[in-house]
Design an enzyme around this catalytic site. Structure first.
Site, short mmCIF file in Angstrom:
data_model
loop_
_atom_site.label_atom_id
_atom_site.label_comp_id
_atom_site.label_asym_id
_atom_site.label_seq_id
_atom_site.Cartn_x
_atom_site.Cartn_y
_atom_site.Cartn_z
N SER D 99 8.50 5.64 6.93
CA SER D 99 8.11 4.58 6.00
C SER D 99 7.09 5.01 4.95
CB SER D 99 7.59 3.37 6.78
OG SER D 99 6.33 3.62 7.32
N LYS D 142 1.66 -4.95 8.65
CA LYS D 142 1.23 -4.16 7.50
C LYS D 142 0.58 -5.05 6.42
CE LYS D 142 4.58 -0.37 7.99
NZ LYS D 142 5.92 0.16 7.60
CA LIG Z 1 9.39 2.62 9.99
#
Ligand SMILES: [Ca+2]
Ligand SMILES: [Ca+2]
Ligand SMILES: [Ca+2]
Ligand SMILES: [Ca+2]
Ligand SMILES: [Ca+2]
Ligand SMILES: [Ca+2]
Ligand SMILES: [Ca+2]
Ligand SMILES: [Ca+2]
Ligand SMILES: [Ca+2]
Ligand SMILES: [Ca+2]
Ligand SMILES: [Ca+2]
Ligand SMILES: [Ca+2]
Lengths: 198, 198, 198, 198, 198, 198
Positions: D99, D142
């Protein structure tokens, strides 16, 4: 029957094939060290399902040869323009330990000089970077295996003489022993002056 | 049906594809060794989910070819200006052991010379760096697998003849055996003089 | 919604992106093989959290291309002056196995020739070094995943036709199958003559 | 107090430092991707206690830049005469996953062009070799971490919009989202035209 | 008897063989560090079944020599045109730890200068990259082993003097100790001005 | 007595030896970072039984120096014609973590410039690729170890000031703290203008 075939293999028609003695989980055994040269840049390849220590023996043998080429009548140029491959057949069996050191060096000197290996001869011993021969274990089992394989002469480290002294006379019948301290003696005993047919 | 497809694959239209015999946890099986040349610098690539010992067999085969190029009619220059890739299909299955050694060498000689591989032929055996052929295990299972795959001729090490002698006559019907001692014999039997169409 | 996005991704605006079919622990799935060329020396880079066997597939595909560049209309010079990077997106998922072999080769031929990939097409199959296509497992699960992702045509190995024959008619509605034996057929079906805009 | 310090660090005085969002075992967190160029031969060094997949993201980002240098206004010569080092601080924490892909690419483009990174901006998303942005997990955690760290704008994959729609309004107050499909959009949003002082 | 043989080996006829003291699971032991030079490009090879830390000691010793060649009377050109091989015999025993550092450096200086090693001398101590000597463990066991092997003089780190003070007088009879702080002192004590016969 | 010896070692007669603070399983400890230059091609060697993260710190420090050579008065040519070896003594102890980052950079700048390290000074802190200093753990234990080793001044990250505030006055007596944010401050405090004797 298998031993019969093996014994044929053991002939010294080609240089670079030397008989060693190994100590395995099922007793002593003979093994063969093969080396072969090809056009190259002095690289060393090692095969035969070998462990770390046995691979190091090959490296030690090559370095010793580079530092003592003159003494063994080896052309320095060959060391830089040939690749060397050392192989120990019977890849199904993992092999390790330092005791093939003197066998490897003998195989390499034979390949680089073309000198024939004495027939019906086997050997076992660790070698140091300075060419000393060190004692190894499993001597009794190795001697029995050598007899089964029709070996007539055996090279051992002088420090292993005491192990021979403890073996019954009858097991030693027909075997001649050479007890050595350094690699110069090994080469003098193991390699004939005569060149093998390539 | 699968075997039917396989048999087609087994045709010898291209050089470099040779049938081997393998011994797996679920019995014997046939496998194919493929080799291919491309423009390069003499590098060797090996794929097919192979273990350490089987990869070493490929290295041994290449070294043997380099040291005996003349005898097999291989151009030394090709050895330095071609890359070689050896692949063993069916990547889902891990493969290991030394018994594909003679199959690998046959595949390589075929690729470098362009000579056709004899059809309906399979082989199994370890090879040494000096070109001797050594016996391998699992002979009975391998023979049964060869019959299922419509193989007609099989190359084995002379030391494996005793394993064939122990197999019932009926399992051997329709199979011709070649018992060999060295790689020269293997190549003479396995490769036709005729070149394959590239 | 995610599938909708995915389908957009699947368009064939750029060369080198090919849809494969994968068999995972949670059923079938589609995956994308991307390849890209950059100025270099013919090096191959492989990413995407791939296991050993899947990486080998990329090596096999590159070697096959090197040995058959002419047949696919690929410039030999490009093979030596371009680096190739193969990537399989969704790095969080480990991927392995040989069944992306034909997808990788198709991606590479597309990148080297600039030819567009046929849209709504997916494929699964192992490839051999000689360009044969071998059957793979998990066919039923892969077909279901292909339908969910709006795939219209699927390339499979001829040996996998029997797996299709065992699937109920209703699951196959709207799907066209191509059963192939070698990579030439795959490329002929998968790549358009038309070049993609770079 | 720690956050205060962190926020200072986050300023965009230097190019090549970009804020990412990470998902750890203890919740969401921000992380920084740093890249730096030095005289060299185009080598890539990656540090920061990263796992295999995260290292692959760096490789993918570099390859994408090599293939699209023109589009991003990057000098091809720089790519061959500079070494690139990517580092992710806080080495005591192991980091992995795909990511950070878009954050790494943004950091690299900033370093190669000297363009300033927009301040108070963070991002998370996998990138493909062809420059598509793929969705990632842990979005809610996040987002909370981004707010704690005083982030004002966030770049996400369009496919992650549904994850934002599931978060309560109050958690999103003061945050501006950019939902993107490819890397061109990321760079247009994240990098200012203005050059940073070196 | 074995000790007798060993003592012969311990003679200082050749340069580059130095006696160290080791601490093993079965008590103290002596070991030999061998080094040898051959024509090359300054490469370092290390063998003897050594662990990571002991290999690092060899690297540290070589780097120290490169940075202090003048002080030891070593020709800078030799450092670039010779390969160095360090070996620790008795490959069957795994060896590790930093305490052979000063022994390795002494062996290397002897090999590069040709100076003879003082006979009946042993040593143990870690060396730092700046040439300081650090204390090591197992001193009592090592002293007992040295006596059994007929060693007369021992070099130790000054910090290890307190360990000697705790050993009973009778065990120390016939032993002369040198307590040192840096490698210059070690070399001054261990190497004779006289050159060995090559 | 051991501490006494250590303190001597800690003198700043040579450049490139810097005292760090470590946090081990048995409490805090001081450690020494040594760096040394030799004729070469800009290679970096790292020894001292270090883990992956600590090795990465050395790489980060070298890259930072390459990108900021001018600021530290380092000759770019030296970076390309010298090899660098970083060593952390006491090889028997495995060492890891990022907190030696600032100590490594200080050691390297000292080696490349020849500037003396301030005496009775220690430091601990992670550094980023952009030269920021990050806080680290184990501050209390490290401070106690520093006092035992006769340290008078300590460099810490500004973010670690809160950890000092929590320590009882009596433990801090005789210690002077420098709280820093970036590597420029570290170097200004740690290195004297005066050159060490080589
Ligand atoms: Ca990820
Ligand atoms: Ca045997
Ligand atoms: Ca042994
Ligand atoms: Ca099969
Ligand atoms: Ca076998
Ligand atoms: Ca998916
Ligand atoms: Ca499969
Ligand atoms: Ca954090
Ligand atoms: Ca011993
Ligand atoms: Ca020790
Ligand atoms: Ca300590
Ligand atoms: Ca730490």
């Amino acid at each position: 029957a298998a031993n019969l075939e093996r014994n044929k293999y053991e002939t010294n028609e080609v240089p670079g094939v030397v008989t060693g003695l190994a100590w395995t989980s099922v007793g002593g055994d003979i093994l063969f060290i093969e080396s072969i040269l090809s056009k190259g840049k002095g690289n060393l390849t090692i095969t035969g399902n070998l462990g770390k220590v046995m691979k190091e023996s090959a490296t030690i043998a090559m370095e010793f040869i580079k530092a003592n080429a003159d003494e063994f009548g080896i052309d320095m140029e060959d060391l830089q323009t040939k690749n060397v491959h050392i192989h120990v057949p019977e890849g199904a069996t993992p092999k390790d330990g330092p005791s093939a050191g003197i066998t490897m060096l003998t195989s390499l000197v034979s390949s680089f000089t073309g000198r024939k290996v004495k027939s019906h001869l086997a050997m076992t011993g660790e070698m140091t970077l300075r060419g000393k021969v060190l004692p190894v274990g499993g001597i009794k089992e190795k001697i029995l295996a050598a007899k089964r394989a029709n070996i007539k002469e055996i090279i051992l480290c002088k420090d292993n003489q005491k192990d021979i002294d403890e073996i019954k006379e009858e097991y030693l019948k027909g075997l001649k022993f050479h007890f050595v301290e350094n690699m110069k003696e090994v080469i003098d005993i193991a390699l004939l002056k005569q060149k093998a047919k390539k």
